[in-house]
Design a protein around this motif. Structure first.
Motif, PDB file in Angstrom:
ATOM      1  N   ARG A  67       0.834  -1.217   0.000  1.00 57.65           N
ATOM      2  CA  ARG A  67       0.000   0.000   0.000  1.00 57.65           C
ATOM      3  C   ARG A  67       0.867   1.266   0.000  1.00 57.65           C
ATOM      4  N   VAL A  68       1.872   1.341  -0.872  1.00 56.04           N
ATOM      5  CA  VAL A  68       2.765   2.484  -0.899  1.00 56.04           C
ATOM      6  C   VAL A  68       2.028   3.685  -1.453  1.00 56.04           C
ATOM      7  N   PRO A  69       2.433   4.881  -1.113  1.00 58.85           N
ATOM      8  CA  PRO A  69       1.758   6.078  -1.611  1.00 58.85           C
ATOM      9  C   PRO A  69       1.971   6.250  -3.109  1.00 58.85           C
ATOM     10  N   ARG A  70       1.137   7.109  -3.678  1.00 61.49           N
ATOM     11  CA  ARG A  70       1.204   7.342  -5.121  1.00 61.49           C
ATOM     12  C   ARG A  70       2.569   7.891  -5.517  1.00 61.49           C
ATOM     13  N   GLU A  71       3.194   8.697  -4.659  1.00 59.47           N
ATOM     14  CA  GLU A  71       4.491   9.286  -4.987  1.00 59.47           C
ATOM     15  C   GLU A  71       5.555   8.208  -5.204  1.00 59.47           C
ATOM     16  N   ALA A  72       5.447   7.084  -4.440  1.00 58.97           N
ATOM     17  CA  ALA A  72       6.428   6.016  -4.607  1.00 58.97           C
ATOM     18  C   ALA A  72       6.263   5.338  -5.962  1.00 58.97           C
ATOM     19  N   THR A  73       5.013   5.186  -6.398  1.00 59.98           N
ATOM     20  CA  THR A  73       4.773   4.604  -7.722  1.00 59.98           C
ATOM     21  C   THR A  73       5.307   5.528  -8.814  1.00 59.98           C
ATOM     22  N   ILE A  74       5.102   6.846  -8.635  1.00 61.61           N
ATOM     23  CA  ILE A  74       5.602   7.812  -9.620  1.00 61.61           C
ATOM     24  C   ILE A  74       7.119   7.763  -9.675  1.00 61.61           C
ATOM     25  N   ARG A  75       7.759   7.587  -8.521  1.00 63.48           N
ATOM     26  CA  ARG A  75       9.218   7.487  -8.505  1.00 63.48           C
ATOM     27  C   ARG A  75       9.683   6.333  -9.394  1.00 63.48           C
ATOM     28  N   ARG A  76       8.955   5.184  -9.317  1.00 63.79           N
ATOM     29  CA  ARG A  76       9.361   4.044 -10.128  1.00 63.79           C
ATOM     30  C   ARG A  76       9.215   4.358 -11.615  1.00 63.79           C
ATOM     31  N   TYR A  77       8.120   5.053 -11.971  1.00 63.86           N
ATOM     32  CA  TYR A  77       7.902   5.378 -13.381  1.00 63.86           C
ATOM     33  C   TYR A  77       8.997   6.295 -13.933  1.00 63.86           C
ATOM     34  N   ILE A  78       9.309   7.343 -13.175  1.00 63.26           N
ATOM     35  CA  ILE A  78      10.305   8.279 -13.707  1.00 63.26           C
ATOM     36  C   ILE A  78      11.705   7.680 -13.650  1.00 63.26           C
ATOM     37  N   SER A  91      -2.397  13.094 -11.471  1.00 58.27           N
ATOM     38  CA  SER A  91      -2.818  12.100 -10.475  1.00 58.27           C
ATOM     39  C   SER A  91      -2.199  12.350  -9.106  1.00 58.27           C
ATOM     40  N   VAL A  92      -1.512  13.480  -8.918  1.00 57.34           N
ATOM     41  CA  VAL A  92      -0.836  13.734  -7.655  1.00 57.34           C
ATOM     42  C   VAL A  92      -0.908  15.227  -7.364  1.00 57.34           C
ATOM     43  N   ALA A  93      -0.765  15.577  -6.108  1.00 63.81           N
ATOM     44  CA  ALA A  93      -0.876  16.982  -5.699  1.00 63.81           C
ATOM     45  C   ALA A  93       0.484  17.673  -5.782  1.00 63.81           C
ATOM     46  N   ASP A  94       0.460  18.997  -5.623  1.00 63.63           N
ATOM     47  CA  ASP A  94       1.705  19.775  -5.566  1.00 63.63           C
ATOM     48  C   ASP A  94       2.464  19.431  -4.291  1.00 63.63           C
ATOM     49  N   PRO A  95       3.787  19.572  -4.293  1.00 61.78           N
ATOM     50  CA  PRO A  95       4.640  20.139  -5.361  1.00 61.78           C
ATOM     51  C   PRO A  95       5.071  19.115  -6.416  1.00 61.78           C
ATOM     52  N   VAL A  96       4.728  17.830  -6.221  1.00 56.25           N
ATOM     53  CA  VAL A  96       5.156  16.814  -7.187  1.00 56.25           C
ATOM     54  C   VAL A  96       4.506  17.074  -8.537  1.00 56.25           C
ATOM     55  N   SER A  97       3.230  17.499  -8.516  1.00 51.71           N
ATOM     56  CA  SER A  97       2.531  17.761  -9.775  1.00 51.71           C
ATOM     57  C   SER A  97       3.238  18.855 -10.572  1.00 51.71           C
ATOM     58  N   SER A  98       3.645  19.917  -9.888  1.00 53.33           N
ATOM     59  CA  SER A  98       4.329  21.013 -10.593  1.00 53.33           C
ATOM     60  C   SER A  98       5.674  20.557 -11.139  1.00 53.33           C
ATOM     61  N   SER A  99       6.382  19.749 -10.384  1.00 55.79           N
ATOM     62  CA  SER A  99       7.680  19.257 -10.850  1.00 55.79           C
ATOM     63  C   SER A  99       7.518  18.394 -12.096  1.00 55.79           C
ATOM     64  N   LEU A 100       6.509  17.539 -12.101  1.00 52.76           N
ATOM     65  CA  LEU A 100       6.266  16.695 -13.270  1.00 52.76           C
ATOM     66  C   LEU A 100       5.902  17.547 -14.487  1.00 52.76           C
ATOM     67  N   ALA A 101       5.063  18.544 -14.253  1.00 50.94           N
ATOM     68  CA  ALA A 101       4.696  19.428 -15.360  1.00 50.94           C
ATOM     69  C   ALA A 101       5.926  20.162 -15.883  1.00 50.94           C
ATOM     70  N   ALA A 125      16.685  16.308 -14.741  1.00 53.20           N
ATOM     71  CA  ALA A 125      15.404  16.721 -14.168  1.00 53.20           C
ATOM     72  C   ALA A 125      14.661  15.520 -13.578  1.00 53.20           C
ATOM     73  N   LEU A 126      14.715  14.399 -14.285  1.00 53.86           N
ATOM     74  CA  LEU A 126      14.063  13.188 -13.781  1.00 53.86           C
ATOM     75  C   LEU A 126      14.720  12.713 -12.484  1.00 53.86           C
ATOM     76  N   ASP A 127      16.042  12.676 -12.473  1.00 57.40           N
ATOM     77  CA  ASP A 127      16.757  12.196 -11.291  1.00 57.40           C
ATOM     78  C   ASP A 127      16.541  13.123 -10.098  1.00 57.40           C
ATOM     79  N   ALA A 128      16.490  14.431 -10.359  1.00 51.67           N
ATOM     80  CA  ALA A 128      16.291  15.387  -9.264  1.00 51.67           C
ATOM     81  C   ALA A 128      14.942  15.178  -8.599  1.00 51.67           C
ATOM     82  N   LEU A 129      13.899  14.947  -9.407  1.00 48.31           N
ATOM     83  CA  LEU A 129      12.581  14.721  -8.822  1.00 48.31           C
ATOM     84  C   LEU A 129      12.540  13.374  -8.097  1.00 48.31           C
ATOM     85  N   ALA A 130      13.151  12.334  -8.668  1.00 49.59           N
ATOM     86  CA  ALA A 130      13.141  11.006  -8.047  1.00 49.59           C
ATOM     87  C   ALA A 130      13.797  11.045  -6.677  1.00 49.59           C
TER      88      ALA A 130
END
Length: 701
Positions: A298-309, A354-364, A397-402
């Protein structure tokens, strides 16, 4: 008082006329019994086909069964006390028999008690000679021939009509330890035999526990895979000893059938989703690995996004490691590089929703940077050379967000076969997302895969079976289906498969059998002394699930997958304590591999020529004549042969009371037609249950 010689002479019924390895011809004495023998002090039918006789020799006594009885015209016989045999030279009708030797009866005298004890060994140690006497066996000898008094024969299954109704006892270690096949036509009594074997085994174990002064219930495990829903009635009186699983909705005392899709292996998912080997199967395996790794805890959505990026960053790094020629030079190479960057930009833009700020802004922001790189190199319908700095800016940019996102926490990659929970309802959506991320025409290739998975989950009956909410934990599932410690939750589990959709029933059976087998494998590995956990898996209508190969269609079809699982259990199950019981009315349609691994057979009435020929090849040539009786066997009678009995024996299976029989009786057409039995019909209630609609309510209902 009679002497031993006189007692033996009173048992003589004939003499050996000729001998061959597979046949002994016997001439019956003129005074031999015509239909009933009283020689042994107990009335016994003699002579009778498939009855037993003895031929004494230096090794003990050769045991043979009667295969033919007839009258032949022969020279006038020599009669004791008469001299007319030399004066009369006319043909004389004499009764004769043909025998097939099957074993040797050995007698041993107990030194303490002085009693003589008989034991039967397989094979013929010494063949008789012409002129040797043929005897009818005494009751103790008959008991020894059929094994009624053997110490290891602990479970009674019936009596032998051809052996003075002697009890037929079996050793459960031999009966279940090396697999059993119960074969016969419909209505011959197979289901009652299987139910009886289970009941009588548990009753014998319970009596042994009480006789030894111990307390508790038998630590037995019988798991019945019941495609016709007939065994629930057979064990309904056992109360807490029965665990009954059915397709929801279930009644009081029943349990919902639960074969969670997250327990399925990658091979099983491939079979049920019909994933093609080109693009669909690799993508399906990737999706399963990702979901089992990302959703198990049941990991948070941010952890799943980390795997994708992180995956996107790896793809860019792979391109950079190949050198400048990987993204410059030929127009096609530059186009592939642009397509990768566009895929990354689209992926980040999608994830940002699918995620709130600040992660959403970083992805954008990453999507904007990546699109800017692509647009800066666009030249109409083509692209200019991409620079190393362009790709490094995207990767940075990808690594910095991850680095700012939580890690999933799995240091070891999760296999698609691992029993880790994931929400099966998001699988199709996840596969679409992965296909979109990888770009190209992959989304088009896997669209049918997603449709098949969504359609499967849309089936109300199936969804309740494979995607139960709330989900069952893995250890609870093993406790329910394999059995709790000490069999405290019951010795018998009946899995009613009658309402499982036909397109998925083979997968359900395959998953259940595989998980039971692998759980016993791991039990032996975890046990300090490497001991096994004896378990019996019963498969009704085995020809449906373990069919011969050749016409199964694709290599990964559910039918072939199911056969492969049971072939593996047949080959290796004994090593891990898993005994297999197959019940089938069409043995010729069974997998030869599974049938060859069965060491004991209970053969009921078999009429079909193809099935008879197959069964005939399962027994030695010298006892093949015993199977000639198969087409004429009445219900409840069967031929027991194989590892569990020294010699093949005809057995009349003990009768079960009506309330303990499986629900497989013949339909009562006449009683219903003539109103002797009521058969009221409420199709409204049946249709509501069938369709899953709630009961109708209202003033007109």
């Amino acid at each position: 008082m009679t002497t031993p010689i006189e007692r033996v002479s009173g048992l003589v019924v004939g003499v050996v006329e000729s001998i061959a390895p597979d046949e002994i011809r016997v001439v019956l004495e003129l005074e031999a019994p015509q239909s009933t023998a009283l020689n042994t002090g107990v009335p016994a039918a003699f002579p009778r086909l498939n009855g037993y006789v003895l031929i004494p020799n230096e090794a003990g006594a050769t045991v043979a069964y009667i295969t033919w009885i007839g009258i032949e015209r022969s020279p006038y016989p020599k009669r004791s006390g008469f001299k007319d045999f030399g004066l009369i030279d006319l043909p004389f009708p004499l009764r004769k028999m043909s025998l097939s030797p099957v074993g040797t009866l050995i007698s041993r005298r107990d030194r303490k008690s002085g009693n003589v004890r008989f034991s039967l060994s397989r094979g013929v140690l010494a063949f008789p000679s012409v002129g040797d006497q043929v005897l009818v066996p005494t009751p103790p000898q008959v008991d020894a021939i059929v094994g009624a008094r053997d110490d290891d024969k602990r479970v009674r299954i019936g009596a032998s009509p051809m052996a003075s109704s002697a009890a037929i006892m079996v050793d459960p270690d031999k009966l279940f330890g090396r697999h059993l096949a119960v074969l016969g036509n419909t209505g011959s009594g197979k289901s009652c035999t299987v139910a009886g074997l289970i009941r009588w085994s548990m009753e014998a174990a319970d009596n042994a526990i009480k006789g030894s002064g111990k307390t508790g219930v038998p630590n037995a495990r019988f798991i019945v895979l019941d495609p016709n829903g007939e065994y629930a009635k057979a064990f309904a009186d056992r109360g807490d000893e029965l665990r009954l699983f059915r397709v929801p909705p279930v009644a009081t005392g029943e349990r919902p059938l639960d074969v969670p899709a997250w327990l399925w292996s990658g091979h099983e998912w491939t079979a049920v989703a019909h994933a093609q080997p080109g693009a669909q199967r690799p993508l399906l395996m990737q999706g399963l690995r990702e979901l089992k790794a990302g959703q198990t805890e049941r990991v948070p959505r941010e952890a799943t996004i980390r795997r994708y990026i992180a995956i996107d960053s790896t793809r860019v790094s792979a391109l950079l490691n190949t050198g400048t020629q990987a993204f410059s030079g030929a127009p096609k190479v530059r186009f592939e590089c642009a397509r990768l960057l566009e895929s990354i930009a689209a992926n980040c833009a999608y994830l940002a929703t699918s995620v709130a700020d600040p992660v959403s802004s970083s992805l954008a922001g990453i999507a904007a940077i990546t699109n800017g790189v692509v647009d800066s190199r666009r030249d109409g319908n083509y692209f200019k050379d991409f620079l190393i700095g362009d790709l490094e800016s995207v990767r940075s940019a990808l690594d910095a967000l991850a680095a700012t996102l939580p890690d999933i926490g799995h240091s070891v990659p999760i296999s698609e076969d691992a029993p880790h929970f994931f929400d099966v309802n998001v699988l199709a959506e996840h596969l679409d997302r992965v296909a979109t991320e990888q770009g190209g025409n992959l989304a088009g290739f896997i669209s049918t895969l997603g449709l098949r998975i969504r359609g499967m989950l849309a089936d109300q009956r199936l969804g309740a079976v494979i995607a139960r909410d709330p989900p069952t934990s893995f250890d609870d599932w093993l406790n329910d289906y394999v059995g709790a410690d000490g069999a405290s939750n019951g010795q018998v589990a009946v899995v009613d498969l009658s309402l499982v959709p036909s397109e998925i029933v083979h997968i359900v059976v395959s998953v259940l059998a595989r998980l039971i087998f692998e759980s016993l494998q791991r039990y032996r590995r975890a046990h300090p002394q490497g001991r096994t956990l004896p378990t019996v898996l019963v498969l009704e209508e085995a020809h449906t699930f373990v069919r011969r190969g050749g016409d199964d269609g694709p290599a990964s079809s559910p039918t072939q997958l199911c056969r492969e699982v049971f072939e593996r259990i047949a080959r290796e199950g004994r090593k891990f304590g898993l005994g297999l019981v197959l019940s089938s009315q069409r043995p010729s349609e069974l997998s030869p591999t599974v049938l060859a691994q069965c060491n004991t057979f209970l053969l009921h009435r078999i009429v079909n020529d193809t099935d008879q020929n197959l069964v005939a090849r399962l027994v030695p040539d010298n006892v093949g004549g015993l199977l000639r009786e198969l087409p004429s066997l009445p219900s409840r009678q069967a031929v027991l042969l194989g590892w569990a009995t020294p010699i093949p024996v005809l057995v009349e299976i003990d009768e079960l009371p009506d309330d303990q029989r499986p629900q497989s009786a013949d339909p009562d057409f006449w009683n219903v037609w003539t109103l002797s039995e009521d058969r009221s019909v409420d199709w409204g209630a049946i249709s509501q249950d069938w369709s899953g609609d709630p009961p109708a309510t209202g003033p007109n209902q």
